[in-house]
Motif scaffolding. Sequence first.
Motif, PDB file in Angstrom:
ATOM      1  N   HIS A 127       0.818  -1.212   0.000  1.00 19.45           N
ATOM      2  CA  HIS A 127       0.000   0.000   0.000  1.00 19.45           C
ATOM      3  C   HIS A 127       0.854   1.266   0.000  1.00 19.45           C
ATOM      4  CE1 HIS A 127      -3.871  -2.162   1.515  1.00 19.45           C
ATOM      5  NE2 HIS A 127      -3.729  -2.226   0.208  1.00 19.45           N
ATOM      6  N   LEU A 128       2.133   1.144   0.371  1.00 18.49           N
ATOM      7  CA  LEU A 128       3.039   2.296   0.274  1.00 18.49           C
ATOM      8  C   LEU A 128       3.181   2.739  -1.180  1.00 18.49           C
ATOM      9  CD1 LEU A 128       5.853   1.137   2.716  1.00 18.49           C
ATOM     10  CD2 LEU A 128       4.101   2.877   3.158  1.00 18.49           C
ATOM     11  N   LEU A 129       2.966   1.817  -2.110  1.00 17.52           N
ATOM     12  CA  LEU A 129       2.999   2.150  -3.537  1.00 17.52           C
ATOM     13  C   LEU A 129       1.608   2.477  -4.052  1.00 17.52           C
ATOM     14  CD1 LEU A 129       5.487  -0.529  -4.917  1.00 17.52           C
ATOM     15  CD2 LEU A 129       5.969   1.681  -3.856  1.00 17.52           C
ATOM     16  N   CYS A 130       0.612   1.732  -3.612  1.00 12.17           N
ATOM     17  CA  CYS A 130      -0.766   1.928  -4.092  1.00 12.17           C
ATOM     18  C   CYS A 130      -1.246   3.354  -3.897  1.00 12.17           C
ATOM     19  CB  CYS A 130      -1.731   0.997  -3.353  1.00 12.17           C
ATOM     20  SG  CYS A 130      -1.456  -0.757  -3.599  1.00 12.17           S
ATOM     21  N   VAL A 131      -0.839   3.989  -2.802  1.00  9.76           N
ATOM     22  CA  VAL A 131      -1.341   5.335  -2.512  1.00  9.76           C
ATOM     23  C   VAL A 131      -0.969   6.339  -3.602  1.00  9.76           C
ATOM     24  CG1 VAL A 131      -1.458   5.025  -0.019  1.00  9.76           C
ATOM     25  CG2 VAL A 131       0.652   5.889  -1.042  1.00  9.76           C
ATOM     26  N   HIS A 132       0.072   6.059  -4.353  1.00 13.18           N
ATOM     27  CA  HIS A 132       0.502   6.989  -5.393  1.00 13.18           C
ATOM     28  C   HIS A 132      -0.225   6.751  -6.718  1.00 13.18           C
ATOM     29  CE1 HIS A 132       3.430   8.421  -2.612  1.00 13.18           C
ATOM     30  NE2 HIS A 132       3.872   7.200  -2.432  1.00 13.18           N
ATOM     31  N   HIS A 177      -0.344 -13.989  -1.725  1.00 11.39           N
ATOM     32  CA  HIS A 177       0.022 -13.040  -2.780  1.00 11.39           C
ATOM     33  C   HIS A 177       0.250 -11.639  -2.211  1.00 11.39           C
ATOM     34  CE1 HIS A 177      -0.986 -10.170  -6.089  1.00 11.39           C
ATOM     35  NE2 HIS A 177       0.006 -10.841  -6.606  1.00 11.39           N
ATOM     36  N   VAL A 178      -0.698 -11.135  -1.408  1.00 14.21           N
ATOM     37  CA  VAL A 178      -0.528  -9.779  -0.874  1.00 14.21           C
ATOM     38  C   VAL A 178       0.641  -9.709   0.101  1.00 14.21           C
ATOM     39  CG1 VAL A 178      -2.871  -8.965  -1.314  1.00 14.21           C
ATOM     40  CG2 VAL A 178      -2.351 -10.038   0.866  1.00 14.21           C
ATOM     41  N   LEU A 179       0.846 -10.770   0.870  1.00 13.92           N
ATOM     42  CA  LEU A 179       2.000 -10.790   1.778  1.00 13.92           C
ATOM     43  C   LEU A 179       3.314 -10.781   1.004  1.00 13.92           C
ATOM     44  CD1 LEU A 179       0.839 -13.313   4.536  1.00 13.92           C
ATOM     45  CD2 LEU A 179       1.147 -10.826   4.769  1.00 13.92           C
ATOM     46  N   SER A 180       3.354 -11.487  -0.122  1.00  8.02           N
ATOM     47  CA  SER A 180       4.592 -11.498  -0.916  1.00  8.02           C
ATOM     48  C   SER A 180       4.852 -10.119  -1.519  1.00  8.02           C
ATOM     49  CB  SER A 180       4.547 -12.578  -2.003  1.00  8.02           C
ATOM     50  OG  SER A 180       3.624 -12.254  -3.022  1.00  8.02           O
ATOM     51  N   MET A 181       3.790  -9.414  -1.932  1.00  4.64           N
ATOM     52  CA  MET A 181       3.977  -8.043  -2.431  1.00  4.64           C
ATOM     53  C   MET A 181       4.474  -7.141  -1.305  1.00  4.64           C
ATOM     54  SD  MET A 181       1.006  -7.174  -5.231  1.00  4.64           S
ATOM     55  CE  MET A 181      -0.357  -7.322  -4.093  1.00  4.64           C
ATOM     56  N   ASP A 182       3.898  -7.291  -0.118  1.00  4.29           N
ATOM     57  CA  ASP A 182       4.358  -6.496   1.026  1.00  4.29           C
ATOM     58  C   ASP A 182       5.852  -6.701   1.261  1.00  4.29           C
ATOM     59  OD1 ASP A 182       1.769  -5.590   1.575  1.00  4.29           O
ATOM     60  OD2 ASP A 182       1.405  -7.134   3.104  1.00  4.29           O
ATOM     61  N   GLU A 183       6.255  -7.955   1.293  1.00  4.32           N
ATOM     62  CA  GLU A 183       7.656  -8.285   1.559  1.00  4.32           C
ATOM     63  C   GLU A 183       8.585  -7.723   0.481  1.00  4.32           C
ATOM     64  OE1 GLU A 183       8.860  -9.661   4.262  1.00  4.32           O
ATOM     65  OE2 GLU A 183       7.101 -10.569   5.192  1.00  4.32           O
ATOM     66  N   ARG A 184       8.185  -7.853  -0.786  1.00  2.00           N
ATOM     67  CA  ARG A 184       9.022  -7.328  -1.884  1.00  2.00           C
ATOM     68  C   ARG A 184       9.171  -5.813  -1.804  1.00  2.00           C
ATOM     69  NH1 ARG A 184       6.238 -11.284  -4.989  1.00  2.00           N
ATOM     70  NH2 ARG A 184       4.833  -9.727  -5.867  1.00  2.00           N
ATOM     71  N   VAL A 185       8.070  -5.125  -1.543  1.00  7.17           N
ATOM     72  CA  VAL A 185       8.125  -3.662  -1.476  1.00  7.17           C
ATOM     73  C   VAL A 185       8.966  -3.204  -0.289  1.00  7.17           C
ATOM     74  CG1 VAL A 185       6.764  -1.560  -1.123  1.00  7.17           C
ATOM     75  CG2 VAL A 185       5.962  -3.318  -2.718  1.00  7.17           C
ATOM     76  N   ASP A 196       9.696  -0.982 -12.068  1.00 10.24           N
ATOM     77  CA  ASP A 196       9.861  -1.854 -10.889  1.00 10.24           C
ATOM     78  C   ASP A 196       8.552  -2.514 -10.495  1.00 10.24           C
ATOM     79  OD1 ASP A 196      12.587  -1.213 -10.580  1.00 10.24           O
ATOM     80  OD2 ASP A 196      12.148   0.443  -9.198  1.00 10.24           O
ATOM     81  N   LEU A 197       7.431  -1.891 -10.840  1.00 13.94           N
ATOM     82  CA  LEU A 197       6.132  -2.440 -10.435  1.00 13.94           C
ATOM     83  C   LEU A 197       5.852  -3.786 -11.093  1.00 13.94           C
ATOM     84  CD1 LEU A 197       3.819   0.712 -10.294  1.00 13.94           C
ATOM     85  CD2 LEU A 197       5.399  -0.184  -8.580  1.00 13.94           C
ATOM     86  N   ASP A 198       6.446  -4.032 -12.260  1.00 15.26           N
ATOM     87  CA  ASP A 198       6.235  -5.332 -12.914  1.00 15.26           C
ATOM     88  C   ASP A 198       6.702  -6.474 -12.011  1.00 15.26           C
ATOM     89  OD1 ASP A 198       5.143  -4.212 -15.240  1.00 15.26           O
ATOM     90  OD2 ASP A 198       7.136  -3.927 -16.107  1.00 15.26           O
TER      91      ASP A 198
END
Length: 144
Positions: free
Chosen positions: A10-15, A76-84, A113-115
């Motif tokens: 969500h640190l990225l989603c907000v933008h 899936h969402v946890l893996s995105m959190d960890e990557r970000v 990077d979002l890919d």
Amino acid sequence: MEEKVLRGHHLLCVHGFRGMGYSPEFVEKMTDIVANVRNENMDFRIRTVAAFDDACSACPHRGNTKCEASEGSNEHVLSMDERVLAHLGLEKEQTYLKSELVELTAAKVTPGDLDHLCKGCSWLPYGVCKEGILELRGKVNRSY
């Protein structure tokens, strides 16, 4: 202002947020969060997590202990959190100033990077997230 809680991705989603969401309640909650993050005259503390956060509180897919959007969605969402969080060099359960997180995101995240960071996210194909990161990088880089 009280501390906010945001999960890694969500640190990225907000933008990139443009008013789309999982339900009217989620859109309303995310709109409030986004307005605060994008307000350059406001600074506050954000605790970074790889878990439910302030936005998740209004999500219709929030189960008692995990995301229940679909089979495998929690992982899936946890893996995105960890990557970000790793990409930004942030720790889980640490508190940072919003201004620091915005500057860090602008410095370390490119639209391409979002890919990788957001791979498999249902919102990625819309292109709004990449647009948001591009706009953020232009705005923050112009302010120095």
